[in-house]
Motif scaffolding. Structure first.
Motif, short mmCIF file in Angstrom:
data_model
loop_
_atom_site.label_atom_id
_atom_site.label_comp_id
_atom_site.label_asym_id
_atom_site.label_seq_id
_atom_site.Cartn_x
_atom_site.Cartn_y
_atom_site.Cartn_z
N ARG A 1 28.72 36.62 39.17
CA ARG A 1 30.15 36.97 38.33
C ARG A 1 30.59 35.77 38.87
NH1 ARG A 1 31.56 42.06 42.01
NH2 ARG A 1 29.74 41.74 43.24
N LEU A 2 31.73 35.60 38.14
CA LEU A 2 32.33 34.86 38.51
C LEU A 2 33.62 34.97 40.01
CD1 LEU A 2 33.77 33.15 34.49
CD2 LEU A 2 32.29 32.01 36.27
N PHE A 3 34.34 35.54 39.82
CA PHE A 3 35.25 36.80 40.65
C PHE A 3 34.51 37.61 41.51
CE2 PHE A 3 38.77 39.57 41.18
CZ PHE A 3 38.72 38.93 42.71
N ASP A 4 33.60 37.58 42.50
CA ASP A 4 33.66 38.09 43.50
C ASP A 4 34.47 38.61 44.45
OD1 ASP A 4 32.23 39.29 45.56
OD2 ASP A 4 31.16 37.22 46.21
N ASP A 5 34.70 39.80 42.98
CA ASP A 5 35.62 40.52 43.62
C ASP A 5 35.89 40.98 45.51
OD1 ASP A 5 34.32 44.13 43.65
OD2 ASP A 5 33.99 42.70 42.05
N THR A 6 34.39 41.64 45.96
CA THR A 6 34.37 41.75 47.32
C THR A 6 34.89 41.02 47.82
OG1 THR A 6 32.29 43.24 46.48
CG2 THR A 6 32.67 42.74 48.90
N LYS A 7 33.96 39.59 47.61
CA LYS A 7 34.94 38.56 49.25
C LYS A 7 36.28 38.07 49.08
CE LYS A 7 33.93 33.28 49.51
NZ LYS A 7 33.36 32.37 48.46
N GLU A 8 36.73 38.02 47.63
CA GLU A 8 37.76 38.07 47.78
C GLU A 8 38.57 38.65 48.69
OE1 GLU A 8 39.21 34.98 47.10
OE2 GLU A 8 37.56 34.34 46.19
N ALA A 9 38.51 40.17 48.32
CA ALA A 9 39.14 41.36 48.94
C ALA A 9 39.50 41.32 50.49
CB ALA A 9 38.47 42.34 48.32
N GLU A 10 37.59 40.78 51.02
CA GLU A 10 38.12 40.71 52.48
C GLU A 10 38.76 39.72 52.94
OE1 GLU A 10 37.39 42.14 54.66
OE2 GLU A 10 35.57 44.13 53.24
N LYS A 11 38.98 38.79 51.55
CA LYS A 11 39.30 37.21 52.51
C LYS A 11 41.61 37.70 52.14
CE LYS A 11 38.82 33.66 50.18
NZ LYS A 11 38.24 32.53 49.20
N VAL A 12 41.70 38.24 51.67
CA VAL A 12 43.46 39.15 51.58
C VAL A 12 43.27 39.41 52.65
CG1 VAL A 12 45.06 40.26 50.06
CG2 VAL A 12 43.34 38.66 48.23
N LEU A 13 42.59 41.11 52.84
CA LEU A 13 42.29 42.08 53.71
C LEU A 13 42.08 41.11 55.03
CD1 LEU A 13 40.53 44.77 52.71
CD2 LEU A 13 43.22 44.71 52.84
N HIS A 14 42.00 39.76 55.50
CA HIS A 14 41.93 39.61 56.56
C HIS A 14 43.25 38.53 56.66
CE1 HIS A 14 40.36 37.08 59.86
NE2 HIS A 14 40.56 35.75 59.26
N TYR A 15 43.55 37.33 55.13
CA TYR A 15 44.47 36.87 55.43
C TYR A 15 45.78 37.93 55.94
CZ TYR A 15 48.76 34.76 53.93
OH TYR A 15 49.73 34.06 53.50
N LEU A 16 45.52 38.95 55.55
CA LEU A 16 46.76 39.95 55.92
C LEU A 16 47.05 40.86 57.03
CD1 LEU A 16 47.11 42.79 52.46
CD2 LEU A 16 48.73 40.56 53.10
N ALA A 17 45.78 41.39 57.12
CA ALA A 17 45.73 41.06 59.16
C ALA A 17 45.74 40.29 60.08
CB ALA A 17 44.45 42.09 59.37
N VAL A 18 45.83 39.20 60.12
CA VAL A 18 45.86 37.87 60.96
C VAL A 18 47.51 37.84 60.72
CG1 VAL A 18 43.35 37.21 61.19
CG2 VAL A 18 45.39 35.77 59.96
#
Length: 964
Positions: free
Chosen positions: A746-763
């Motif tokens: 996948r060019l776009f790893d949605d699992t990885k990107e989603a976890e990055k977004v959620l971590h960004y929001l959580a901190v």
């Protein structure tokens, strides 16, 4: 000895005693300043002053510092800017004409200017010079010093020939005491002043003031010269109790939390909590009267305000009235300065349950890391563990410890996620992606659409901070918001209120992050649906006895259009919380498929096409008669603003070396390589030229040539750019495998990107959240101001809002905000809100009655709109006009309310319509010869101010100096 007798050597020993004293140096310095300002000579050639020009015109001001020994003075020149006369309109002036200031003393066109320097109001002059003590210097109180300064300006005027009056400020500055002088050819005017705390009883009326004026000017001629009188009484209305409260009562049915000052979700509060208009000043004027026309003494007075021929009104606004929208913005902006994290804030009052919380969360994480689990793997996701831990914490937490009330929290979350009211199932949420119906305002870049989740979140955070708990409540709401997002990601529920597609880089970063998370959810849902479809087909083939030996069966080309949604999905990549077998299923497929793919590359006829979309313009492959098909490809990975900047930094750090350039090109060609692999899978036997014909037609050059048989045919070849040695397209084509999009990495790893977004929001800290949402809330505030202004229709406010909108787009575009400028901008919005509330208050007080005529209603509307824009507004018709009648009624009502209860029962006691005047101004003018009866008739003027705690006489008395 010879040297001592040399006359030239004695020159340096001579001392100049002409300006020896400090006093003479001071006089000389004053003359130099007057000369520098070109105030020397006659000043009679100026343009005649127009009516009202002192108020509407522009005043100029120039200042310089001068010293008297070690005492600092400030000398200031005030003047009315007027257009120069045309040559053909110049009036010839006599050599012995009066100075301009003496002519202004008798001018009646600008009596009682509402906005001017006090000396302009008292003496009616258009140009003058003031000498006042410096900023940190003591006042000039002693009589000897005052006389010395007066002598100084008198000598300076005589030496320089200046005809502009010069004043010296004496006594304490708050007393506004001036003494001055004006000199002309054989004439002089002395400006004198009296200032007392109380009004002497014998001078508390016009009759006594006339006696003072006549005694001063030597009123002994027969017949006596006429005295021109102008009188102004000012009445102040302070009692607004009989009028409605400026803030409309709230709707308690829709009120969030049931508190006064609160509003329903999605709406910003607006309006003043107190009366924004503190006072109304009514000035009743009797202009240009003769002495015998009016009677005003200690027994009787003709000066009835209702009979005054001229009325004018001004309003005095309250200083910094409390306004709801302004307070909301100010409190929200204060969050930018808070440094606490969410954990620090939420942990302050949860120390009792800290051990239980840690045990819940640690047990959740330990279950995730166990090698084997007794429960299904999907139920061990972080989302499920966090939800169970949160419920356990809530059970052990006391009700009063919750920063945000549960009912309010539920209302806010339901407003942010309205789809949560429905059952969260795949069937209900399928294909129900909410779209934004409104476009971004052209001047509101870096904000968010007004109907988006980010915009609603900004409103909720702002209201929760202002009305429902402040910083801790904001932290609580944000924590719940992030948990809701994680729940939606892991359960594949689309986020309501976000437009589909890639993140909109015009919006704020937080909105882009939410859009990125929604993109991940969309990809995951599409991948899950694709897997279900393939699993269903596999079961059908097995039931019908289909071959199960082929590990990678070719898809049916008839379903190519139905598979178009696989543009950006892999085969069966699930979230990282799923089992490892399913996670690596795609890789095993790719490995098993390599053998037939390699064989197909050697013999294109044996390879079966995969991932076809539709034929491309009926083109055929160059090396065969097969149609050229458009392949199903992966969509490029969506990017947020911070990811783009991060990628740009990485690419820039590679440098300009050959190796760095090559690596940069490979990193940027990932999408190109994926498209080549998809193209090869859809078009077996194709060559690079075929791909270029579809992907970049401009790089395939065709021209007509004549073949061996003499026929004209089209011959094509790659462009010069493609033939450059080491071209990345050629290298990528050689390394590209025959792999359809569904089996590619996948060019776009949605699992990885989603976890990055959620971590960004959580901190994110509350300060960071405020930083993100500030453009949205300011955008909402401007929209609210526009909405309220449309109701009141105030032209000056409309222009100010337009300027504020343009300014906001400049202030909010940079990543690092200038908080000082933002604070000033918020204060500017507060001023706009205050003006709108002031206009609303005035309209309620000058309400149009139903029986009023249309013309009167229009006149009243114009009158009210002028009150806030002009320093003083003339009441047309005075006390008999529509506005005058309302003002009269306001005063009458205030007088009745102000009477004591026992006096209200006394029918015989008549309550006056108006209170005693708060201020009385009487202007006396005449032209009398002084100091002798045979002297020139010169202008004399006395301005009298009578107030409750002030009595002021400002006199300008002219004398003929020909023989005196």
């Amino acid at each position: 000895m010879a040297a001592d007798s040399d006359p030239e050597s004695e020159v340096f020993e001579i001392t100049d005693f002409t300006t020896a004293s400090e006093w003479e140096r001071f006089v000389s310095r004053v003359e130099e300043v007057l000369n520098d300002w070109k105030l020397i000579g006659n000043s009679t050639g100026n343009v005649p002053v127009k009516k009202g020009e002192y108020t509407s015109g522009t005043w100029g001001e120039k200042s310089k510092d001068i010293n008297f020994a070690d005492f600092k003075f400030l000398i200031t020149h005030y003047f009315l800017k007027q257009e120069a006369e045309k040559d053909n309109e110049k009036v010839k002036q006599e050599e012995d004409a009066f100075p301009l200031a003496m002519q202004d003393l008798l001018c009646m066109k600008n009596d009682f200017p509402p906005r001017a320097h006090c000396l302009v109001r008292w003496y009616g002059i258009r140009e003058f010079v003031v000498i006042s003590p410096g900023a940190n210097c003591e006042a000039i109180i002693s009589e000897s010093k005052c006389n010395l300064l007066h002598s100084s300006i008198s000598i300076s005027l005589a030496n320089s020939g200046c005809q502009v009056p010069i004043f010296v400020q004496v006594q304490q500055k708050w007393r506004r005491m001036y003494t001055g002088e004006c000199q002309g050819p054989s004439v002089r005017t002395d400006f004198e002043m009296v200032h007392l705390r109380k009004v002497p009883s014998q001078y508390n009326h016009l009759s006594g003031l006339l006696d003072i004026f006549k005694a001063k000017i030597g009123y002994s001629l027969s017949p006596p010269p006429p005295v021109n009188i102008a009188i102004r009484f000012t009445y102040i209305l302070q009692d607004w109790q009989q009028h409605s409260w400026p803030q409309q009562p709230p709707d308690f049915d829709t009120l969030l939390g049931g508190e006064v000052g609160g509003v329903e979700l999605g709406k910003l509060p607006f309006g003043a909590c107190e009366e924004p208009i503190s006072e109304l000043h009514l000035a009743t004027t009797w202009p240009h009267m003769s002495e015998g026309i009016v009677v005003d003494n200690d027994v009787y007075s003709d000066l009835d305000p209702l009979q005054a021929p001229h009325w004018s009104v001004r309003v005095r606004t309250a200083e910094n009235p409390q306004c709801l929208l302004g307070d909301l913005l100010t409190e929200f902006f204060k969050l930018c300065c808070r440094k606490e994290s969410i954990e620090e804030i939420m942990g302050r009052k949860l120390t009792e349950d800290e051990g239980k919380e840690n045990s819940d969360i640690s047990s959740a994480l330990s279950k995730l890391t166990e090698p084997s689990a007794a429960v299904p793997i999907p139920k061990l996701s972080v989302s499920n563990m966090m939800h169970s831990a949160r419920k356990h914490i809530r059970r052990h937490r006391r009700v009063d410890e919750s920063p945000l009330n549960t009912d309010i929290l539920n209302s806010v979350l339901l407003y942010l996620f309205p789809d949560a009211a429905m059952e969260k199932s795949s069937d209900n949420s399928k294909n129900k992606m909410p779209q934004s119906n409104s476009e971004l305002d052209k001047n509101s870049d870096y904000s968010a659409p007004s109907d988006s989740l980010t915009y609603r979140l900004a409103l909720c955070v702002c209201l929760v901070n202002y009305n429902h708990g402040g910083l801790r409540a904001v932290a609580h709401l944000w924590q719940e918001f992030v948990l809701e997002l994680r729940y939606r990601w892991e359960n594949s529920f689309l986020i309501h209120g976000l437009a589909g597609g890639a993140p909109d880089l015009r919006c704020c970063l937080l909105h882009q992050k939410l859009q990125m998370l929604n993109c991940c959810i969309e990809r995951k849902r599409a991948r899950d649906e694709s897997r279900k479809t393939q699993d269903g087909k596999e079961k059908e083939r097995r039931v019908s006895g289909g071959g199960t030996q082929n590990s990678s069966p070719a898809p049916d080309t008839s379903n190519a259009s139905a598979s178009a949604k696989e543009l950006s999905v892999g085969k069966s990549w699930d979230s990282w919380s799923d089992s490892e077998d399913e996670f690596f299923e795609c890789l095993s497929d790719q490995g098993e498929a390599e053998a037939p793919q390699a064989e197909g590359e050697k013999d294109g006829s044996k390879s079966k096409p995969e991932g076809r979309l539709h034929p491309h313009n009926n083109m055929t492959l160059l090396n065969s008669s097969e149609l050229l098909y458009v392949p199903i490809t992966q969509e490029p990975a969506p990017m947020t603003e911070d990811l783009l900047e991060e990628q740009s930094e990485v690419l820039a750090k590679l440098g300009t070396s050959a190796e760095g350039t090559h690596l940069r090109a490979r990193m940027q060609s990932a999408c190109l390589l994926s498209d080549m692999e998809s193209f090869k899978a859809a078009n077996p036997g194709c060559v690079l030229e075929d791909f270029v014909r579809w992907y970049s037609p401009r790089d395939y050059v065709e021209e007509e040539v004549v073949d061996e048989k003499g026929n004209k045919v089209l011959k094509g070849e790659l462009s010069a750019r493609m033939k450059i040695p080491g071209n990345m397209w050629v290298e990528a084509w050689e390394t590209a495998r025959v792999t359809p999009a569904r089996r590619q990495k996948r060019l776009f790893d949605d699992t990885k990107e989603a976890e990055k977004v959620l971590h960004y929001l959580a901190v994110q800290k509350p300060a960071d959240l405020t930083h993100h949402l500030l453009p949205c809330i300011l955008h909402a505030a401007i929209l609210k101001l526009k909405e309220e202004e449309l109701i009141e229709d105030i032209p000056s406010v409309k222009k100010t809002i337009q300027q504020a909108t343009s300014q906001a787009s400049k202030l909010l575009h940079p990543h690092s905000y200038d908080y000082k400028k933002l604070e000033d901008f918020i204060n500017q919005l507060i001023v706009i809100e205050t003006v709108i509330t002031q206009a609303r208050s005035l309209k309620s007080k000058f309400a149009f009655s139903e029986d009023e005529k249309g013309e009167d209603a229009g006149e009243l509307e114009k009158f009210v709109s002028s009150l806030l824009e002009e320093p003083e507004v003339v009441v047309i018709g005075a006390g008999q006009g529509p506005a005058g009648s309302i003002i009269h009624r306001l005063f009458v009502n205030a007088q009745r309310v102000g009477r004591s209860p026992d006096m209200q029962f006394k029918i015989s006691l008549k309550v006056p319509d108006f209170p005693p005047p708060a201020g009385r101004e009487i202007l006396l003018r005449s032209c009398v010869p002084r100091p002798a009866p045979y002297s020139k008739a010169l202008p004399q003027r006395l301005f009298c101010v009578l107030m409750r705690e002030e009595f002021r006489l400002a006199g300008a008395f002219s004398s003929d100096t020909s023989f005196f």
